[in-house]
Design a protein around this motif. Structure first.
Motif: not given
Lengths: 1045, 179, 464
Positions: A152-163, A492-499, A165-166
């Motif tokens: 994943p990427a955040v604001n054009g920078q390669e990143s990780n999923w946790s950040s 979607l599952l993650k973002w809707s907080g489903l496990s 999702d945050k």
């Protein structure tokens, strides 16, 4: 972003990269030879290696090398501790799955080897025809595309999923707080579970929207159906029941409303009393048009009035109210065609193309009057492949610009690219605080989104689909995700907080709502499931089916609107279309597809503005060939809806309606990947909601564009290459099965024994081909519509190299199976006399001129498609001339090619009358410098798509179609293991299984139960260039056209 | 033939016709001519000297036959017996059926064997080989002089005067052994 | 005994004795090379090296560096091959056939003609090698069991016939040539003063002494070799022509090819001999041995074979029309009027029209004109092969596969390279070998020598 990633081939490499590298250089570990080691006495003395150590090292080196030798596709792989029993090295596994990329849908079988998906096959179990087209056949290569997003990427920078999702959670919370909209923007959603999930996700937000937009929109068709039936869904068309098919601008064999109709259509094209008659009105020369019995060139702008005229004819006959004040340029045609429609009654079908409500309304009305409801147009079963809503999308863009939107999540849709003609998406996105692109590429939309969620390939993720009422299919992963990616649904599952994970989500959803009593496991095995009764699962999709009886049609005002429309375009008219190889460009970064020559133009590596010869002269545009035959053309600057596109290559297309031009979308990508980004021009900014509009063209002075057109001559030059008869002749004319008399006269030679066919006029006593197998192939020129799925299937089955634009320009394409396309010419050997060609033409008009004029295709040509692969001649000219016996004949009637033995004199290729042999002019693999585009052979990751059963040919070697010898051997082996005789259909060649019209049939003619045996006896059977006496194992079936006398 | 106690007389001529006449005269006298060296083939010399016809042509013929047989056995052995294949449907069941395709090979090998082996024989019989020392006693005999070697069994002077009469420009005695 | 009809022109002019011949022949070898020689030689060498470069590039990168494509699999490579083989015919033909026919005029030219043969066959032999996709496996064409088991060659393939034909022709030509050289080497050896030179020529001359018996065998061997070489010459181009004649491609599949190719070969071969000898006789001032008579003789052969070739072309066209086979008809129509019409008409002009000038004695005895025509003919013959190979292939049965060919710099470079190589060899030969078969020539001095003929006449008049 798309930088090369390093893969460990095992822990050992992590620990000791150098050594493993060294070892992986050669396939086998170089063990210290005993002579070397023990022979030299004193070196043995002052070595401190005990025999035990020595063995230890040898053991390790062997192990390490073995690891190095097996390329495991899994991201971080360990050697199997306990080998999974379903994976046996050397044995392929097939998994039923489905493909959907927001545009193309198909039910598939995925072939995997040692855990790697390497081939896409059609799932014949599918209830509806959802067979793979060229794109889907090629899609397996995109899995191994190194330019995919790898994390994943955040604001054009390669990143990780946790950040990531945050960030998203924050964005969502903020939007909710500010009372802004949360929008999920997708293409048509076919998946019940996904739909459910989107709703669950949306339920959390007070101001949630889900907007669908198709890359190639048919929104107004849907509106029309909504108006007529109250349901915003298209009906399912049953071409197989139609005796008369009238298509007004609908390219249903190429790309239309998503439903795959080619096989249904083919069912009606089998020559016989009830063979269908197909009329086509169109502006561009489309795949469908080239298969029509009668094709009329008609500007798209005038399609409306034609439909109105057609409606009037039908209506007046049926005593319904007609539309007044419409005048079509083709009244007479409309009249005669209407007559045929009425005769056909409910076995008729009228369809139209374009994104236009009026046209669709007229179609609905005509079909309704003809009473073909449920026979050819099923209101009860409706398809959901196109659900896009232009209005909703426009509204969304407006909301974005108005700053009413807080979060936009895009999936399966690349609005910045495909919707660039419907508003300034980039601007709109700027106004949205949180933009999330769920995508596999750092594509146009990803580039303007601040959060990029790297998505799985379809071969890595779970999914389910309902392409039409009651017709469900599953998508199951066939490999672990290669990169640090996540599927849209898991997001979607993650973002809707489903496990729950999506696999279980689908499973429970199906068990609760869809399957009823059926077992999940069995459905998973088949990949498809047809519900006995429609059960409501998708809100907005299907409700009670009984309520589709009455149609509420309001045709008032249609007449005036279509008449206005017909006059609207003064100058040229541009028609946007899709090329068979590229579609809307979703999986553009695919060398196989880019090198695939378009069935009509035979041009690869390009899109271009197609114009008629007449207009070309008008506009001062031309074509010319270089001394090596390579085709060049002019460039033009074009303006549509005020948008200007510069330097568009112009291709002069026979059959293009005068006053119109065509331009394909899907090219001119930015961020699709290294291979695709260079290719073609982007037509989307020019294309609004409508598929056609007014065009201004100005030629660029002394400009030159280099086309990669693999066919230089376009007519048959009066030769009997594609044999064709009219249906009348076929039915009435003589045609005994034994000796193909009458309309299918084989070439004969006058001998002292009288006139003999080339088979009988044989000087040699032949080898025995009656015992054992005798493989033959039949190609039915009536069923082949030129779609080219076989070409790509052959490509991926046989590791055929991609050579790139420059080499294709030099006529060095490597396709083992090509589909020749011929246009009819106005001059024929028959009419030469009356056209006044006499003598050889030293003085005045004669043979020389005749042949020269024959080379010029007609401006309203008949089009012929002919798949040509190695004909496996039993008197093969190629075999006799090889000095080293590298190509010889098998006892089973196949022409073998021994790569190891070949020294590359090319004599065989010269002496092949069919020119099907392909020479490796260069090293096409491990040659990144020159052939890097061909990543399926030049990158570690790309190479995983190669079929391990087929050698990758080296430089200087001749290659050609082997009739998929590896499949034949496998089939024989299987039969042997089971101790039974090989049954017909046990062995299918790649091209055969890819062909959903069954135009290609392969089998053993010594087995008189086989289909190919019957086909060989068929009166339509003929050998290509039979007069040369090569006695091919491949034969063709005469093309029959259902023309009016 | 020439023994050490024999004396060899060299007669040098500067014209082939005179040489030829000389050879005839000497032979009539029943005197043995050991060898004649000429810069070019003098027609009729071999007859005059009473040399036997060469049989090298016969040898060449036999070599040719050998070549032909080689070709036949090779084609038969390789394509009919050892590894018969279906090549373009050409009947390879018997050598005879396939033979037309082998004719060029058969011809070429015939010529190849005949020509090369004959030339080897030629070198062998003449005992000439790369670097072998010049066989002619007088270097002028490759230019424009002709040399006759006569074995003087009886009176040497008599013989020498005889040779003078035949038109030799030089007559000398030497014990050096040639040939 | 040396009588020859006085109406026959003398083949050796000037008042020559045996020794004079020796001197004239040995002069180039003993004198040091003139500047002109060095200039020409270095030019040839440069061309040769350029060619070597192109060949190495091809082998290193792939045949793709040439202009070929999936439809036209052969072009300049095989064109050059056939062209050079063709040129390589005159030599053996002159020495063998004319020897059998006892044509004395051959003697002063056959040595150089044979040399030319050998050198051009060397050029020809290059192409079948380098045109292979995998030349490093070229040994596969030899009838030897290989590492894959006893997998043999395919004796049905004309290409394999070529392997045998070319190698036989080349090696036999070499021994034929060398056997003739031995006495002349001996002559140089016996004259040589420099020890090194003497040593080299001793090795080359095999210690030849000119014994009567040896001469007897010598003549027999020459005769038999000639007898063998004559059918060989005819066979070589016959077999080369079968590469095409046995195929199925319209324009190739033609039974007239063998005689037509042989005639063409002699045609081009004699033209090349003319080109070279006209230079040689000038440079080494051998006008008295290579006389106008010789040149005229060869011009007549050129005229004859040129006309034969012309008839062959026309026959082809007629048969194409008469056969009624549409592919055949189109193939030839396309040659004359298709995209490569210019090649066809250059061929026609150079090969059919230009030799007809030789009907005029004035022209066929003019050195300059002969030289000019000889060049023209060789250009024409190159085009003939180009026309046969490329224009037949580029438009064969299925229009879908029709294509065009245009050469790359590599194609051209290799061709130029072979021309360079050829001249390098020939120039070296001209400086170190006896360019005239002096031993043979001496045998006809008395019958065909200018002075002796005059003598002869006097005697006749003296009689009455």
């Amino acid at each position: 972003m798309a930088e090369q990633k390093k893969y460990w081939r095992g822990i050992s490499e992590l620990e000791n990269p150098e050594m493993v590298k060294a070892l992986s250089e050669q396939e086998f570990p170089d063990q210290i030879s005993n002579e070397e080691f023990l022979g030299n006495k004193e070196s043995l003395d002052n070595t401190h290696t005990s025999r035990r150590d020595f063995l230890k090292y040898m053991g390790f080196s062997t192990a390490a090398a073995t690891l190095a030798a097996c390329e495991s596709p899994v991201y971080e792989s360990l050697p199997y501790v306990v080998a999974p029993e379903e994976i046996i090295p050397g044995i392929a596994n097939y998994y039923a799955s489905s493909y959907y990329d927001g545009h193309d849908f198909a039910s598939l079988l995925i072939k995997t080897r040692e855990g790697r998906p390497i081939k896409v096959e059609n799932n014949k179990e599918a209830g509806i025809n959802a067979s793979a087209n060229t794109r889907v056949h090629g899609s397996v290569l995109n899995l191994y595309d190194a330019t995919r997003l790898q994390r994943p990427a955040v604001n054009g920078q390669e990143s990780n999923w946790s950040s990531l999702d945050k960030e998203i959670k924050a964005g969502l919370a903020k939007a909710e707080a500010d009372g802004k909209q949360v929008v999920v923007l997708t293409s048509s959603v076919l998946s019940p579970s996904q739909k459910k999930l989107i709703n669950t996700f949306g339920a959390q937000y007070s101001n949630f929207k889900h907007v669908s937009q198709d890359p190639f929109s048919y929104s107004e068709k849907l509106d029309a159906w909504q108006e007529a039936t109250g349901k915003r869904a298209l009906p399912m068309y049953h071409f197989q029941n139609a005796k008369v098919i009238v298509s007004v601008g609908a390219d249903f064999l190429g790309d239309w409303v998503g439903q795959t109709v080619s096989s249904d259509y083919a069912k009606t094209r089998i020559p016989g009393k009830d063979m269908s008659r197909h009329f086509q009105f169109e502006a561009n020369m489309s795949l469908t048009g080239s298969n029509a019995d009668k094709r009329y060139k008609l500007k798209t702008a005038e399609h409306g009035v034609l439909l109105a005229a057609l409606y009037n004819e039908v209506a007046s006959a049926k005593g319904a109210s007609t539309i007044t004040g419409v005048k079509s340029s083709m009244q007479n045609e409309a009249k005669s065609i209407a007559k045929e429609l009425l005769n056909a009654g409910k076995e008729s079908l009228v369809v139209c193309g374009g994104n236009n409500k009026d046209h669709e309304l007229l179609c609905i009305a005509i079909n309704d009057l003809l009473g073909n409801k449920e026979t050819t147009v099923s209101h009860k079963t409706r398809t959901y492949l196109r659900q896009g809503d232009d209005k909703a999308f426009k509204a969304l863009v407006a909301d974005m610009n108005a700053g009413k939107v807080g979060v936009v999540i895009t999936h399966n849709l690349n609005p910045a690219y495909v919707a660039s003609g419907m508003g300034n998406i980039a601007e709109a996105f700027k106004k949205v605080p949180t933009t999330v692109a769920v995508t596999m590429k750092y594509d146009e939309t990803a580039q303007i989104s601040n959060l990029v969620a790297a998505e799985n390939n379809y071969l890595e993720s779970w999914g389910d689909f309902m392409a039409a009422d009651k017709h469900y299919s599953l998508q199951q992963p066939t490999i672990n995700p290669l990169f640090d990616t996540r599927s849209f649904e898991d997001n979607l599952l993650k973002w809707s907080g489903l496990s729950a994970d999506y696999h279980n989500y689908i499973k429970s959803n199906w068990n609760n709502n869809i399957l009823g009593t059926t077992q999940w496991s069995s459905v998973l095995h088949d990949g498809v499931f047809t519900a006995s009764s429609g059960t409501p699962v998708m809100d907005g999709m299907m409700e009670d089916l009984s309520s589709t009886s009455g149609l509420s049609l309001d045709l008032s005002g249609v007449g005036t609107r279509v008449s206005k429309e017909a006059k609207a375009i003064k100058g040229l008219e541009i028609n946007f279309n899709q090329l068979t190889g590229m579609g809307v460009g979703t999986i553009a970064n695919n060398p196989w597809l880019l090198e695939f020559p378009d069935p009509i133009s035979r041009v690869s590596w390009d899109n271009y503005l197609t114009v008629s010869a007449a207009d070309a002269v008008e506009l001062g545009l031309r074509h010319w060939n270089e001394s090596n035959g390579a085709l060049n053309g002019n460039l033009a600057n074009i303006t549509v809806n005020g948008v200007k596109l510069e330097n568009v290559p112009v291709f002069i297309q026979p059959g293009q309606t005068i006053g119109t031009a065509g331009l394909a979308v899907g090219f001119g990508r930015v961020g699709a990947g290294a291979v695709a980004d260079k290719v073609g021009v982007n037509a989307y900014p020019l294309m609004g909601a409508a598929h056609h509009s007014e065009l201004k063209v100005e030629a660029v002075a002394d400009s030159k564009h280099e086309f990669a057109c693999i066919q230089l001559a376009h007519t048959m030059m009066g030769r009997d290459i594609v044999k064709e008869v009219s249906l009348d002749t076929f039915l009435s004319g003589p045609g005994k099965t034994e000796s193909h008399d009458g309309w299918n006269e084989p070439p004969r030679f006058e001998t002292h024994k009288g006139a003999l066919t080339s088979e009988d006029a044989n000087l040699w006593d032949d080898f025995d081909h009656e015992t054992g197998h005798m493989w033959n192939m039949s190609v039915d020129l009536n069923l082949c519509n030129g779609c080219g799925a076989c070409v790509i299937a052959c490509h991926s089955e046989n590791n055929v190299p991609v050579v790139g634009k420059e080499e294709v320009r030099k006529s060095r394409d490597m396709h083992w199976l090509r589909i020749d396309r011929y246009y009819s010419s106005d001059v024929t050997t028959e009419n030469a006399e009356e056209k006044g060609y006499e003598g050889i033409g030293l003085f005045g008009k004669g043979a020389t001129d005749m042949y020269a004029d024959m080379e010029v295709p007609s401006q309203s040509p008949e089009v012929f498609f002919q798949p040509v692969m190695c004909q496996h001649c039993n008197h093969a000219p190629c075999e006799t001339v090889c000095p080293v016996a590298a190509t010889t004949h098998s006892a089973e009637g196949l022409n073998h090619m021994t790569y190891n033995r070949c020294i590359g004199t090319r004599y065989c290729a010269n002496n092949c009358p069919y020119k099907v042999r392909r020479f490796n002019w260069f090293e096409y693999h491990n040659n990144t410098k020159n052939f890097g585009d061909n990543y399926s052979m030049n990158e570690d990751l790309g190479r995983m798509v190669l079929n391990p059963d087929v050698t990758v040919r080296s430089r200087g070697v001749m290659e050609k179609c082997s009739m998929c010898i590896q499949r034949i051997q496998l089939g024989k082996l299987e039969a042997k293991k089971e101790g039974i005789a090989l049954k017909d259909g046990d062995v299918k060649t790649a091209c055969q299984s890819a062909c959903d019209t069954n135009a290609i049939v392969f089998g053993d003619v010594n087995n008189n139960q086989s289909e190919v045996f019957k086909l060989k006896k068929d009166q339509r059977m003929y050998h290509l260039l039979g007069e040369v006496g090569t006695q091919p194992s491949v034969f063709y079936q005469v093309k029959v056209k259902n023309t009016t006398a | 033939m020439a023994t050490t106690n024999n004396i060899i007389v060299n007669a040098l001529y500067d014209d082939d016709d005179i040489l030829l006449a000389g050879v005839k005269q000497v032979r009539e006298k029943g005197i043995e001519i050991q060898e004649v060296y000429t810069p070019f083939p003098v027609h009729g010399l071999d007859k005059a000297m009473g040399l036997k016809e060469t049989r090298i042509a016969i040898a060449a013929f036999l070599y040719g036959v050998l070549g032909l047989t080689t070709a036949i056995t090779m084609t038969y052995g390789m394509l009919i017996v050892d590894w018969p294949m279906n090549i373009g449907g050409k009947p390879s069941f018997t050598w005879g059926e396939n033979m037309p395709a082998f004719v060029p090979i058969m011809f070429e090998l015939t010529v190849f064997f005949a020509a090369h082996l004959m030339v080897w024989t030629f070198f062998f019989r003449n005992k000439i080989y790369p670097g072998c020392k010049a066989q002619n006693p007088d270097p002028r005999t490759t230019d424009d002089k002709f040399l006759m070697e006569v074995v003087a069994t009886g009176n040497t002077e008599e013989l020498m005067s005889l040779l003078k009469q035949t038109g030799a420009i030089e007559v000398s005695v030497n014990n050096a052994q040639h040939a | 005994m040396h009588y020859e009809a006085p109406i026959r022109k003398p083949l050796i002019e000037g008042d020559k004795s045996y020794h004079d011949i020796t001197l004239d022949v040995v002069r180039p070898v003993e004198s040091s090379a003139p500047r002109s020689w060095w200039i020409v030689f270095s030019l040839a060498l440069v061309a040769f090296l350029w060619g070597v470069g192109c060949i190495l590039y091809t082998i290193g990168v792939g045949i793709g560096t040439w202009g070929l494509n999936k439809t036209v699999g052969w072009a300049w490579d095989i064109t050059n091959f056939v062209w050079w083989v063709g040129i390589g015919h005159a030599g053996t033909l002159i020495s063998a056939v004319l020897l059998l026919f006892r044509q004395k005029w051959r003697m002063s030219i056959n040595r150089s003609a044979e040399a030319m043969t050998i050198f051009s066959v060397i050029q020809a032999a290059l192409f079948p090698g380098i045109h292979m996709g995998r030349i490093w496996l070229a040994y596969f064409v030899l009838p030897i069991p290989n590492q894959f088991g006893s997998l043999w060659v395919n004796f049905n393939s004309p290409l394999l016939w070529d392997v045998f034909a070319i190698s036989t022709y080349f090696s036999v030509s070499v021994v034929f040539w060398y056997v003739g050289l031995i006495p002349d080497f001996a002559m140089i050896r016996d004259r040589a003063v420099k020890p090194v030179q003497k040593h080299i020529y001793r090795i080359l001359s095999f210690g030849w002494g000119g014994k009567a018996k040896h001469w007897q065998r010598f003549e027999e061997v020459s005769l038999v070799l000639a007898g063998l070489a004559t059918p060989l010459v005819l066979s070589v181009h016959t077999i080369v022509s079968m590469d095409f004649a046995t195929s199925v491609i319209p324009g190739w599949h033609t039974t007239i090819f063998p005689p037509y190719f042989v005639a063409g070969a002699i045609f081009s071969g004699f033209a090349m001999v003319q080109t070279l000898l006209i230079i040689v006789r000038k440079v080494f001032s051998m006008e008295q041995y290579i006389t106008i008579e010789h040149i005229e003789m060869m011009n007549i052969v050129i005229m004859l074979t040129g006309s034969i070739v012309g008839i062959a072309y026309i026959t082809e066209l007629f048969i194409a029309w008469y056969s009624g086979v549409e592919y055949e008809q189109y193939a030839f129509l396309n040659r004359a009027t298709g995209p490569y019409w210019w090649a066809y008409w250059s061929m026609m002009t150079c090969n059919v029209f230009s030799p007809q000038f030789m009907w005029f004695k004035k022209l066929r005895t003019s050195i300059m004109f002969t030289f000019f025509i000889s060049i023209i003919v060789n250009i024409g013959m190159w085009f003939e092969r180009f026309v046969i190979i490329v224009t037949s292939l580029h438009r064969d049965y299925l229009p879908s596969s029709w294509s065009m060919f245009s050469p790359t710099f590599v194609d051209i470079g290799i061709f130029i390279g072979t021309i360079g190589f050829f001249f390098v060899l020939f120039l070296l030969y001209a400086r170190t070998f006896p360019v005239i078969a002096q031993a043979e020539l001496k045998t006809i001095l008395k019958s065909s020598g200018d002075n002796y003929k005059k003598l002869q006449e006097k005697e006749d008049h003296g009689d009455h």
